[in-house]
Design a protein around this motif. Structure first.
Motif, PDB file in Angstrom:
ATOM      1  N   GLU A 279     -34.194 -59.073 -50.426  1.00  0.00           N
ATOM      2  CA  GLU A 279     -35.585 -58.812 -50.032  1.00  0.00           C
ATOM      3  C   GLU A 279     -36.392 -58.182 -51.156  1.00  0.00           C
ATOM      4  OE1 GLU A 279     -36.211 -56.548 -46.438  1.00  0.00           O
ATOM      5  OE2 GLU A 279     -34.816 -57.910 -45.402  1.00  0.00           O
ATOM      6  N   LYS A 280     -35.745 -57.208 -51.800  1.00  0.00           N
ATOM      7  CA  LYS A 280     -36.436 -56.534 -52.919  1.00  0.00           C
ATOM      8  C   LYS A 280     -36.706 -57.547 -54.038  1.00  0.00           C
ATOM      9  CE  LYS A 280     -35.574 -53.116 -56.572  1.00  0.00           C
ATOM     10  NZ  LYS A 280     -36.913 -53.125 -57.112  1.00  0.00           N
ATOM     11  N   MET A 281     -35.708 -58.410 -54.271  1.00  0.00           N
ATOM     12  CA  MET A 281     -35.869 -59.388 -55.357  1.00  0.00           C
ATOM     13  C   MET A 281     -37.071 -60.310 -55.050  1.00  0.00           C
ATOM     14  SD  MET A 281     -33.027 -61.920 -56.945  1.00  0.00           S
ATOM     15  CE  MET A 281     -32.836 -63.033 -55.572  1.00  0.00           C
ATOM     16  N   LEU A 282     -37.136 -60.804 -53.816  1.00  0.00           N
ATOM     17  CA  LEU A 282     -38.243 -61.708 -53.469  1.00  0.00           C
ATOM     18  C   LEU A 282     -39.585 -60.977 -53.558  1.00  0.00           C
ATOM     19  CD1 LEU A 282     -36.590 -63.738 -50.565  1.00  0.00           C
ATOM     20  CD2 LEU A 282     -36.950 -64.466 -52.927  1.00  0.00           C
ATOM     21  N   ARG A 283     -39.568 -59.698 -53.192  1.00  0.00           N
ATOM     22  CA  ARG A 283     -40.811 -58.894 -53.304  1.00  0.00           C
ATOM     23  C   ARG A 283     -41.214 -58.757 -54.779  1.00  0.00           C
ATOM     24  NH1 ARG A 283     -38.782 -55.219 -49.786  1.00  0.00           N
ATOM     25  NH2 ARG A 283     -38.308 -53.685 -51.403  1.00  0.00           N
ATOM     26  N   ASP A 284     -40.198 -58.518 -55.614  1.00  0.00           N
ATOM     27  CA  ASP A 284     -40.445 -58.337 -57.049  1.00  0.00           C
ATOM     28  C   ASP A 284     -41.090 -59.566 -57.690  1.00  0.00           C
ATOM     29  OD1 ASP A 284     -39.679 -55.766 -57.526  1.00  0.00           O
ATOM     30  OD2 ASP A 284     -37.763 -56.232 -58.481  1.00  0.00           O
ATOM     31  N   PHE A 285     -40.816 -60.756 -57.121  1.00  0.00           N
ATOM     32  CA  PHE A 285     -41.329 -61.993 -57.743  1.00  0.00           C
ATOM     33  C   PHE A 285     -42.348 -62.697 -56.837  1.00  0.00           C
ATOM     34  CE2 PHE A 285     -37.548 -61.047 -60.145  1.00  0.00           C
ATOM     35  CZ  PHE A 285     -37.915 -61.352 -61.444  1.00  0.00           C
ATOM     36  N   LYS A 286     -42.969 -61.929 -55.960  1.00  0.00           N
ATOM     37  CA  LYS A 286     -43.979 -62.483 -55.057  1.00  0.00           C
ATOM     38  C   LYS A 286     -45.132 -63.086 -55.888  1.00  0.00           C
ATOM     39  CE  LYS A 286     -46.349 -61.196 -50.898  1.00  0.00           C
ATOM     40  NZ  LYS A 286     -47.558 -60.449 -50.793  1.00  0.00           N
ATOM     41  N   GLY A 287     -45.553 -64.260 -55.523  1.00  0.00           N
ATOM     42  CA  GLY A 287     -46.691 -64.860 -56.220  1.00  0.00           C
ATOM     43  C   GLY A 287     -46.287 -65.678 -57.450  1.00  0.00           C
ATOM     44  N   TRP A 288     -45.002 -65.707 -57.799  1.00  0.00           N
ATOM     45  CA  TRP A 288     -44.559 -66.527 -58.932  1.00  0.00           C
ATOM     46  C   TRP A 288     -44.514 -67.993 -58.490  1.00  0.00           C
ATOM     47  CZ3 TRP A 288     -41.874 -64.770 -63.751  1.00  0.00           C
ATOM     48  CH2 TRP A 288     -42.159 -63.429 -64.040  1.00  0.00           C
ATOM     49  N   GLY A 289     -44.321 -68.895 -59.442  1.00  0.00           N
ATOM     50  CA  GLY A 289     -44.399 -70.340 -59.196  1.00  0.00           C
ATOM     51  C   GLY A 289     -43.244 -70.887 -58.372  1.00  0.00           C
ATOM     52  N   LYS A 290     -43.316 -72.183 -58.053  1.00  0.00           N
ATOM     53  CA  LYS A 290     -42.352 -72.750 -57.099  1.00  0.00           C
ATOM     54  C   LYS A 290     -40.928 -72.848 -57.674  1.00  0.00           C
ATOM     55  CE  LYS A 290     -43.368 -77.738 -57.671  1.00  0.00           C
ATOM     56  NZ  LYS A 290     -42.473 -77.896 -58.808  1.00  0.00           N
ATOM     57  N   ASP A 291     -40.799 -73.113 -58.977  1.00  0.00           N
ATOM     58  CA  ASP A 291     -39.430 -73.179 -59.539  1.00  0.00           C
ATOM     59  C   ASP A 291     -38.752 -71.823 -59.438  1.00  0.00           C
ATOM     60  OD1 ASP A 291     -39.711 -75.805 -60.097  1.00  0.00           O
ATOM     61  OD2 ASP A 291     -39.849 -75.597 -62.285  1.00  0.00           O
ATOM     62  N   VAL A 292     -39.502 -70.783 -59.768  1.00  0.00           N
ATOM     63  CA  VAL A 292     -38.928 -69.432 -59.706  1.00  0.00           C
ATOM     64  C   VAL A 292     -38.544 -69.095 -58.267  1.00  0.00           C
ATOM     65  CG1 VAL A 292     -39.495 -66.966 -59.961  1.00  0.00           C
ATOM     66  CG2 VAL A 292     -40.061 -68.595 -61.792  1.00  0.00           C
ATOM     67  N   GLN A 293     -39.405 -69.444 -57.322  1.00  0.00           N
ATOM     68  CA  GLN A 293     -39.092 -69.160 -55.910  1.00  0.00           C
ATOM     69  C   GLN A 293     -37.850 -69.938 -55.477  1.00  0.00           C
ATOM     70  OE1 GLN A 293     -40.475 -66.760 -54.515  1.00  0.00           O
ATOM     71  NE2 GLN A 293     -42.258 -66.506 -55.827  1.00  0.00           N
ATOM     72  N   ALA A 294     -37.741 -71.189 -55.944  1.00  0.00           N
ATOM     73  CA  ALA A 294     -36.569 -72.002 -55.563  1.00  0.00           C
ATOM     74  C   ALA A 294     -35.289 -71.378 -56.123  1.00  0.00           C
ATOM     75  CB  ALA A 294     -36.730 -73.432 -56.082  1.00  0.00           C
ATOM     76  N   ILE A 295     -35.344 -70.926 -57.379  1.00  0.00           N
ATOM     77  CA  ILE A 295     -34.151 -70.329 -58.010  1.00  0.00           C
ATOM     78  C   ILE A 295     -33.751 -69.056 -57.247  1.00  0.00           C
ATOM     79  CG2 ILE A 295     -33.304 -69.177 -60.103  1.00  0.00           C
ATOM     80  CD1 ILE A 295     -35.267 -71.111 -61.674  1.00  0.00           C
ATOM     81  N   LEU A 296     -34.713 -68.205 -56.987  1.00  0.00           N
ATOM     82  CA  LEU A 296     -34.391 -66.933 -56.319  1.00  0.00           C
ATOM     83  C   LEU A 296     -33.831 -67.191 -54.918  1.00  0.00           C
ATOM     84  CD1 LEU A 296     -37.528 -64.794 -57.312  1.00  0.00           C
ATOM     85  CD2 LEU A 296     -35.289 -64.838 -58.418  1.00  0.00           C
ATOM     86  N   GLY A 297     -34.374 -68.204 -54.257  1.00  0.00           N
ATOM     87  CA  GLY A 297     -33.917 -68.520 -52.900  1.00  0.00           C
ATOM     88  C   GLY A 297     -32.477 -68.999 -52.871  1.00  0.00           C
ATOM     89  N   LEU A 298     -32.012 -69.577 -53.979  1.00  0.00           N
ATOM     90  CA  LEU A 298     -30.642 -70.128 -53.999  1.00  0.00           C
ATOM     91  C   LEU A 298     -29.622 -69.149 -54.579  1.00  0.00           C
ATOM     92  CD1 LEU A 298     -31.420 -73.728 -55.355  1.00  0.00           C
ATOM     93  CD2 LEU A 298     -30.671 -73.119 -53.042  1.00  0.00           C
ATOM     94  N   MET A 299     -30.095 -68.058 -55.163  1.00  0.00           N
ATOM     95  CA  MET A 299     -29.167 -67.147 -55.862  1.00  0.00           C
ATOM     96  C   MET A 299     -28.200 -66.495 -54.894  1.00  0.00           C
ATOM     97  SD  MET A 299     -31.344 -65.252 -58.745  1.00  0.00           S
ATOM     98  CE  MET A 299     -30.398 -63.890 -59.369  1.00  0.00           C
ATOM     99  N   ARG A 300     -26.928 -66.475 -55.272  1.00  0.00           N
ATOM    100  CA  ARG A 300     -25.897 -65.815 -54.475  1.00  0.00           C
ATOM    101  C   ARG A 300     -25.757 -64.378 -54.968  1.00  0.00           C
ATOM    102  NH1 ARG A 300     -26.302 -70.512 -52.804  1.00  0.00           N
ATOM    103  NH2 ARG A 300     -24.558 -71.850 -52.236  1.00  0.00           N
ATOM    104  N   LYS A 301     -25.623 -63.444 -54.090  1.00  0.00           N
ATOM    105  CA  LYS A 301     -25.246 -62.062 -54.381  1.00  0.00           C
ATOM    106  C   LYS A 301     -25.740 -61.574 -55.751  1.00  0.00           C
ATOM    107  CE  LYS A 301     -21.132 -59.215 -54.771  1.00  0.00           C
ATOM    108  NZ  LYS A 301     -21.510 -58.796 -56.129  1.00  0.00           N
TER     109      LYS A 301
END
Ligand SMILES: Cc1cc2nc3c(=O)[nH]c(=O)nc-3n(C[C@H](O)[C@H](O)[C@H](O)COP(=O)(O)OP(=O)(O)OC[C@H]3O[C@@H](n4cnc5c(N)ncnc54)[C@H](O)[C@@H]3O)c2cc1C
Length: 437
Positions: A279-301
């Protein structure tokens, strides 16, 4: 060659720390020095050799150093390394692509290319834990007789009259040796003792932290496409950036997502690695582009790592009885991916100097020669790497206004690291060693 001291017993060297630097040094000493002159023994704080499950890249300079240290080490690296897919007909291989990870203030959009840097040798990287395992497998009897585990160094007593040091461990045991070589990483105890009283004895928070995680490559390809998933990419933004590259022969994508801590302070009671917090990670990168959001969404642990480095040490050795190498001597931020490679170069130079040592009187000369050639180069990396972190996070005034300037900067940033003439570098150290006789 130095004069041999008749019937002198072999010099006992205590190597403190069994990370990439310590294990490489042990391998190199077993290969390049004779047991009649030097007996190395490695003391590691943890109960076994261990590295994290993340990726690490090595430039051509470090691979050439590995080849010189031992062909077996280079073969182990090559066996486990992932070489980035070639970029077609280009004479030089793609090292990295740099793109915007978010919209820029000057009209640049998330996903826009800033630059591509090429190198003479294909970029390669390796899974840290696999590589360390492969290296320890090269030790005779897996290190039996040369390695002791669960030995955390806490103190070093200088026995000046005998010309020895007593290394003291947290379990209450101690050993008397001729010299100690600190390979104990950024929080080095050897460094604290060697530089006692100097500000540079302690590591410094660089102001940045990073989420480190992995993604199965087929998921990354499905979300990002072949090129973005399989090649090394930097995604730039304001006060943050992402780095991705393939490991495990392309089966896994390694991700490091960096953020600046705007108050410049790291607390957390001395803990530098915190459990992942999606959650913190997604908050930290809020508003970034779609590739970055896709990468963060798939990251394990994705654990959180505080990034520390070292202010320049005034010296890397003390007399004939203490020396330091790898991150213990010159921890840098990871923004140029070259810290471990510098440790491998350190090992090549120091082990070859130690191969010339025939008695106690030579040890200080060997350490002095090592310090003379290694300190300027490794400290340049610490400075340059911090600067790169500022560049990728658009913290340089008006940086995105002039993309040509960025390109020139990126083109220049790695060549001095890759292009080192290792043989001339070693010769320079050997000349200092011989001149000091
Ligand atoms: C996010 C990130 C990405 C990076 N990416 C790259 C990259 O792509 N390429 C690259 O070249 N570099 C990279 N680096 C830098 C690289 O990780 C380090 O330079 C390298 O791991 C240093 O190795 P070392 O053996 O000197 O120290 P360490 O790996 O820290 O090993 C130190 C060892 O000493 C032991 N130890 C510690 N204290 C004691 C004690 N008191 N007594 C006994 N043992 C002790 C520890 O348990 C450990 O085993 C990166 C760093 C980070 C943080």
């Amino acid at each position: 060659m130095t004069q041999e001291t008749p019937d002198a017993p072999p010099l006992r060297l205590a190597l403190i720390g069994g990370g990439i630097a310590g294990v490489t040094l042990l391998l190199a000493l077993l290969k390049h020095t004779s047991r009649t002159h030097i007996t190395p023994h490695l003391y590691e704080a943890t109960p076994q050799f261990s590295e994290i499950g993340a990726g690490i890249a090595f430039g051509s300079n470090s691979i050439r150093a590995m080849e010189r240290i031992s062909s077996e080490m280079a073969a182990a690296y090559n066996k486990h390394a992932t070489f980035q897919p070639d970029s077609g007909a280009l004479e030089k291989k793609l090292w990295s692509s740099y793109r915007m990870g978010m919209d820029g203030k000057n009209g640049l959009k998330a996903g826009d290319y800033l630059h591509e840097v090429h190198a003479a040798v294909a970029r390669s990287s390796v899974h840290r834990a696999r590589f360390l395992e492969a290296m320890t497998a090269l030790l005779p009897d897996e290190g039996e007789g040369y390695v002791s585990f669960s030995k955390r160094l806490v103190g070093i007593l200088d026995n000046e009259a005998e010309g020895t040091v007593t290394v003291q461990f947290a379990d209450g045991t101690e050993e008397v040796v001729d010299a100690v070589i600190g390979c104990d990483g950024v929080r080095s105890r050897v460094r604290q003792i060697l530089l006692e009283g100097e500000e540079a004895a302690e590591p410094v928070f660089s102001g940045k932290y990073a989420y480190r995680g992995l993604i199965p490559m087929e998921e990354a390809v499905a979300a990002l496409g072949e090129d973005t998933a399989r090649n090394n990419h930097f995604h730039w933004g304001y006060d943050g950036h992402l780095l991705t590259f393939p490991i495990e022969h392309g089966r896994t994508m390694n991700v490091v997502a960096f953020r600046t801590k705007m108050d410049g302070v790291w607390e957390h009671g001395g803990r530098w690695v915190l459990p992942g917090d999606q959650e913190k990670m997604l908050r930290d990168f809020k508003g970034w582009g779609k590739d970055v959001q896709a990468i963060l969404g798939l990251m394990r642990k994705a654990d959180i790592w505080a990034l520390y480095d070292h202010a320049p040490a005034s010296i890397y050795y003390r007399g004939s009885r203490m020396c330091m190498l790898g991150d213990a001597a010159h921890a840098s931020t990871p923004h140029q991916g070259a810290g471990a490679g510098m440790a491998v170069e350190d090992v090549w130079v120091l082990s070859r100097l130690l191969a010339e040592v025939r008695g106690k009187a030579d040890l200080e000369r060997a350490f002095r020669a090592y310090d003379a050639v290694r300190r300027p180069r490794t400290q340049r990396l610490v400075r340059s790497s911090r600067d790169a972190g500022i560049l990728y996070e658009c913290q340089k005034e008006g940086v995105l206004d002039d993309v040509e300037k960025i390109r020139a900067d990126l083109d220049d940033r790695m060549w001095w690291i890759w292009d080192l003439d290792l043989d001339a570098h070693l010769q320079e150290a050997l000349d200092v060693f011989r001149d000091g006789a």
